[in-house]
Design a protein around this motif. Structure first.
Motif, mmCIF file in Angstrom:
data_model
loop_
_atom_site.group_PDB
_atom_site.id
_atom_site.type_symbol
_atom_site.label_atom_id
_atom_site.label_comp_id
_atom_site.label_asym_id
_atom_site.label_seq_id
_atom_site.Cartn_x
_atom_site.Cartn_y
_atom_site.Cartn_z
ATOM 1 N N ASN A 91 45.063 39.280 110.354
ATOM 2 C CA ASN A 91 46.464 39.024 110.018
ATOM 3 C C ASN A 91 46.771 37.525 110.107
ATOM 4 N N GLY A 92 46.218 36.854 111.100
ATOM 5 C CA GLY A 92 46.422 35.412 111.234
ATOM 6 C C GLY A 92 45.812 34.631 110.082
ATOM 7 N N LEU A 93 44.742 35.144 109.500
ATOM 8 C CA LEU A 93 44.116 34.480 108.354
ATOM 9 C C LEU A 93 44.850 34.773 107.052
ATOM 10 N N ALA A 95 48.154 35.950 106.689
ATOM 11 C CA ALA A 95 49.588 35.625 106.682
ATOM 12 C C ALA A 95 49.884 34.274 106.031
ATOM 13 N N PRO A 96 49.146 33.204 106.335
ATOM 14 C CA PRO A 96 49.431 31.932 105.663
ATOM 15 C C PRO A 96 49.202 32.005 104.150
ATOM 16 N N LEU A 97 48.246 32.806 103.703
ATOM 17 C CA LEU A 97 48.001 32.945 102.267
ATOM 18 C C LEU A 97 49.164 33.651 101.573
ATOM 19 N N ASN A 98 49.715 34.663 102.229
ATOM 20 C CA ASN A 98 50.861 35.375 101.650
ATOM 21 C C ASN A 98 52.096 34.495 101.585
ATOM 22 N N ASN A 99 52.293 33.639 102.595
ATOM 23 C CA ASN A 99 53.447 32.737 102.606
ATOM 24 C C ASN A 99 53.323 31.675 101.514
ATOM 25 N N SER A 100 52.113 31.198 101.257
ATOM 26 C CA SER A 100 51.939 30.157 100.243
ATOM 27 C C SER A 100 52.073 30.729 98.824
ATOM 28 N N GLU A 101 51.727 31.990 98.632
ATOM 29 C CA GLU A 101 51.849 32.608 97.316
ATOM 30 C C GLU A 101 53.307 32.890 96.954
ATOM 31 N N SER A 103 55.898 31.169 97.811
ATOM 32 C CA SER A 103 56.686 29.931 97.654
ATOM 33 C C SER A 103 56.663 29.396 96.266
#
Length: 103
Positions: A91-93, A95-101, A103
């Motif tokens: 999830n830590g890996l 989550a940042p990918l989902n947030n960047s997509e 935006s």
């Protein structure tokens, strides 16, 4: 989630170190007792290769079932914590990918 850092944070550095050393000494002592018990049983001519066999020889026939239950609960807890750890790491890996997509 991680017990040792959390315990150190709550107890403080000095108390955490003292507790850690005391618990480490207790683990070493009990492991040594277990080895001495196994060697004593071996000297009596009884062969034991597992913890449950050792429990049966020392405490009787019902002790091996109790020992097996304790080992099973310990293993189940270890597997459960491993799954939780992997889930949080993934999830830590991700989550940042989902947030960047988004935006």
């Amino acid at each position: 989630f991680l017990g040792t850092p959390y315990a150190f944070r709550k107890a403080g550095l000095a108390a955490g170190l003292i507790g850690f050393v005391v618990l480490s000494l207790i683990v070493c002592f009990t492991t040594r007792l277990l080895i001495e018990c196994k060697n004593e049983v071996k000297n009596q001519g009884k062969k034991t290769t597992t913890m449950t066999q050792l429990a049966r020889v020392i405490f009787g026939p019902r002790a091996d079932y109790f020992t097996m239950v304790l080992i099973s609960v310990s293993q189940l807890g270890t597997c459960t914590l491993y799954i939780i750890f992997c889930g949080r790491s993934i999830n830590g890996l991700i989550a940042p990918l989902n947030n960047s997509e988004s935006s």
